[in-house]
Design a protein around this motif. Structure first.
Motif, PDB file in Angstrom:
ATOM      1  N   ASP A 189      26.136  80.036   3.805  1.00 21.45           N
ATOM      2  CA  ASP A 189      24.905  80.036   5.133  1.00 21.45           C
ATOM      3  C   ASP A 189      24.269  78.746   4.870  1.00 21.45           C
ATOM      4  OD1 ASP A 189      25.776  82.567   6.092  1.00 21.45           O
ATOM      5  OD2 ASP A 189      24.549  83.345   4.510  1.00 21.45           O
ATOM      6  N   LEU A 190      24.053  78.266   3.746  1.00 16.92           N
ATOM      7  CA  LEU A 190      23.396  77.061   3.462  1.00 16.92           C
ATOM      8  C   LEU A 190      24.063  75.748   4.114  1.00 16.92           C
ATOM      9  CD1 LEU A 190      22.203  76.859  -0.250  1.00 16.92           C
ATOM     10  CD2 LEU A 190      20.722  77.088   1.816  1.00 16.92           C
ATOM     11  N   MET A 191      25.368  75.831   4.102  1.00 15.75           N
ATOM     12  CA  MET A 191      25.955  74.825   4.569  1.00 15.75           C
ATOM     13  C   MET A 191      25.928  74.880   6.117  1.00 15.75           C
ATOM     14  SD  MET A 191      30.306  73.993   4.263  1.00 15.75           S
ATOM     15  CE  MET A 191      30.200  73.815   2.514  1.00 15.75           C
ATOM     16  N   ALA A 192      25.877  75.883   6.832  1.00 17.36           N
ATOM     17  CA  ALA A 192      25.863  76.254   8.113  1.00 17.36           C
ATOM     18  C   ALA A 192      24.415  75.511   8.461  1.00 17.36           C
ATOM     19  CB  ALA A 192      26.014  77.600   8.626  1.00 17.36           C
ATOM     20  N   ARG A 193      23.413  75.720   7.568  1.00 14.57           N
ATOM     21  CA  ARG A 193      22.230  75.168   8.039  1.00 14.57           C
ATOM     22  C   ARG A 193      22.112  73.631   8.227  1.00 14.57           C
ATOM     23  NH1 ARG A 193      18.028  77.945   4.180  1.00 14.57           N
ATOM     24  NH2 ARG A 193      16.318  76.202   4.983  1.00 14.57           N
ATOM     25  N   GLU A 194      22.694  73.086   7.154  1.00 15.29           N
ATOM     26  CA  GLU A 194      22.802  71.678   7.185  1.00 15.29           C
ATOM     27  C   GLU A 194      24.260  71.347   7.197  1.00 15.29           C
ATOM     28  OE1 GLU A 194      20.529  69.407   7.319  1.00 15.29           O
ATOM     29  OE2 GLU A 194      18.570  70.507   6.804  1.00 15.29           O
ATOM     30  N   LEU A 195      24.680  70.669   8.412  1.00 16.58           N
ATOM     31  CA  LEU A 195      26.179  70.481   8.469  1.00 16.58           C
ATOM     32  C   LEU A 195      26.575  69.226   7.833  1.00 16.58           C
ATOM     33  CD1 LEU A 195      27.041  71.805  11.796  1.00 16.58           C
ATOM     34  CD2 LEU A 195      27.650  72.868   9.657  1.00 16.58           C
ATOM     35  N   HIS A 196      25.520  68.089   7.750  1.00 17.48           N
ATOM     36  CA  HIS A 196      25.619  66.913   7.207  1.00 17.48           C
ATOM     37  C   HIS A 196      25.546  66.838   5.638  1.00 17.48           C
ATOM     38  CE1 HIS A 196      21.357  66.174   6.752  1.00 17.48           C
ATOM     39  NE2 HIS A 196      21.242  66.815   7.778  1.00 17.48           N
ATOM     40  N   GLU A 197      26.291  65.940   4.985  1.00 16.91           N
ATOM     41  CA  GLU A 197      26.354  66.222   3.446  1.00 16.91           C
ATOM     42  C   GLU A 197      25.277  66.085   2.765  1.00 16.91           C
ATOM     43  OE1 GLU A 197      29.107  64.082  -0.222  1.00 16.91           O
ATOM     44  OE2 GLU A 197      29.662  63.756   1.935  1.00 16.91           O
ATOM     45  N   ALA A 198      24.132  64.997   3.163  1.00 10.77           N
ATOM     46  CA  ALA A 198      23.246  64.900   2.345  1.00 10.77           C
ATOM     47  C   ALA A 198      22.037  66.106   2.619  1.00 10.77           C
ATOM     48  CB  ALA A 198      22.315  63.783   3.075  1.00 10.77           C
ATOM     49  N   GLY A 199      22.188  66.693   3.722  1.00  6.33           N
ATOM     50  CA  GLY A 199      21.281  67.829   3.973  1.00  6.33           C
ATOM     51  C   GLY A 199      21.925  68.794   3.082  1.00  6.33           C
ATOM     52  N   PHE A 200      23.020  69.147   3.110  1.00  2.00           N
ATOM     53  CA  PHE A 200      23.430  70.345   2.201  1.00  2.00           C
ATOM     54  C   PHE A 200      23.276  70.013   0.753  1.00  2.00           C
ATOM     55  CE2 PHE A 200      27.460  72.144   0.026  1.00  2.00           C
ATOM     56  CZ  PHE A 200      27.062  73.535   0.103  1.00  2.00           C
TER      57      PHE A 200
END
Length: 291
Positions: A189-200
């Motif tokens: 779910d975290l990955m879905a919130r921030e699809l770009h690598e830096a955000g995740f």
């Protein structure tokens, strides 16, 4: 050892008394290396005494590997102690000592412990080292008493240590398997919130630091973690920034040992490495001194 109780080790007998507290158990049929930097013990390593029929190339490889591991700890000297019968200990101690010297380390002493007595291979004076050896320190020696007072534990043998760290089984394991599946979904779910690598990475770092601090608060106050909390912490610890954050906060307080032991026993197998490493640092003997 904690900074409040630094053990003074000034003789082979006192070092032998300290070894069980450095390892966490009383060694038997073992080769132990106690490595120092200057006046302080920085590292202790142990491996099984080689079998009588073990091939020579395997013996040399094993000794070289132990010496390489010890040398990587930034130490400058070591003492080798063999536990067991003379015919097996003597060649094993000699191989290990020579491997340490090839790594550029000073070997301060080479000792054998057999049936409650010890000998130094470096001592040739009968008055100092009688042929029948010297008695090992009793279990209530000053070193043992000081270590026990500081909260250090020496279990009776390695099997007891293994049992203490064994993974939970049965219903407890089933509950952790289910909790880990939920934690993995939470991470997705975290990955879905921030699809770009830096955000995740930013979200994982924040979640990991929060989970580490929450675990510390809980165990410091004498409580533990629920299955979902342990699973979430375990999933997050595989990310290096989270593991490094936990490592930076490592101390030798008993509640930290309890915390990382509990996490190690409960996480699923793919997540064992990080809590195992963190647990090893909570027992770091860096504050044990020798003269």
């Amino acid at each position: 050892m904690t900074p409040e109780c630094t053990l003074k080790v000034s003789s082979p007998a006192e070092l032998i008394a300290a070894v069980p507290f450095l390892l966490g158990f009383h060694p038997a049929d073992s080769i132990t290396v106690v490595a120092v930097r200057g006046p302080r013990v920085r590292f202790a390593a142990r491996h099984d005494l080689p079998e009588p029929d073990q091939p020579g190339d395997e013996l040399r490889t094993e000794s070289d590997h132990v010496a390489e591991v010890v040398a990587r700890q930034g130490v400058d000297g070591a003492t080798v102690i063999g536990y067991g019968p003379a015919d097996r200990v003597t060649p094993a101690v000699a191989r290990t000592a020579e491997a340490l010297r090839r790594q550029g380390l000073v070997v301060h002493d080479e000792l054998r412990v057999t049936d409650g007595r010890y000998w130094s291979y470096r001592c040739t004076e009968p008055a100092c080292c009688p042929p029948d050896g010297r008695p090992c320190p009793p279990g209530h020696s000053a070193v043992a008493a000081a270590a026990t007072f500081a909260g250090q534990v020496a279990l009776p043998d390695r099997a007891a240590l293994v049992a203490q760290l064994a993974s939970v089984t049965g219903a407890d394991r089933a509950a952790m398997t289910a909790a880990t599946a939920r934690a993995q979904g939470r991470l997705a779910d975290l990955m879905a919130r921030e699809l770009h690598e830096a955000g995740f990475a930013r979200l994982v770092r924040h979640a990991g630091r929060t989970a580490v601090r929450a675990a510390e608060r809980s165990y410091r106050s004498g409580r533990g973690l629920a299955d979902d909390q342990v699973a979430w912490l375990g999933v997050l610890l595989i990310h290096l920034p989270v593991r490094d954050y936990a490592w930076e906060r490592i101390g030798t307080q008993p509640w930290r040992v309890t915390m990382w032991t509990d996490v190690l026993r409960r996480v699923e197998p793919p997540y064992l490495l990080a809590p195992a490493c963190l647990l090893s640092f909570t027992g770091c003997p860096a504050n044990t001194a020798s003269d």
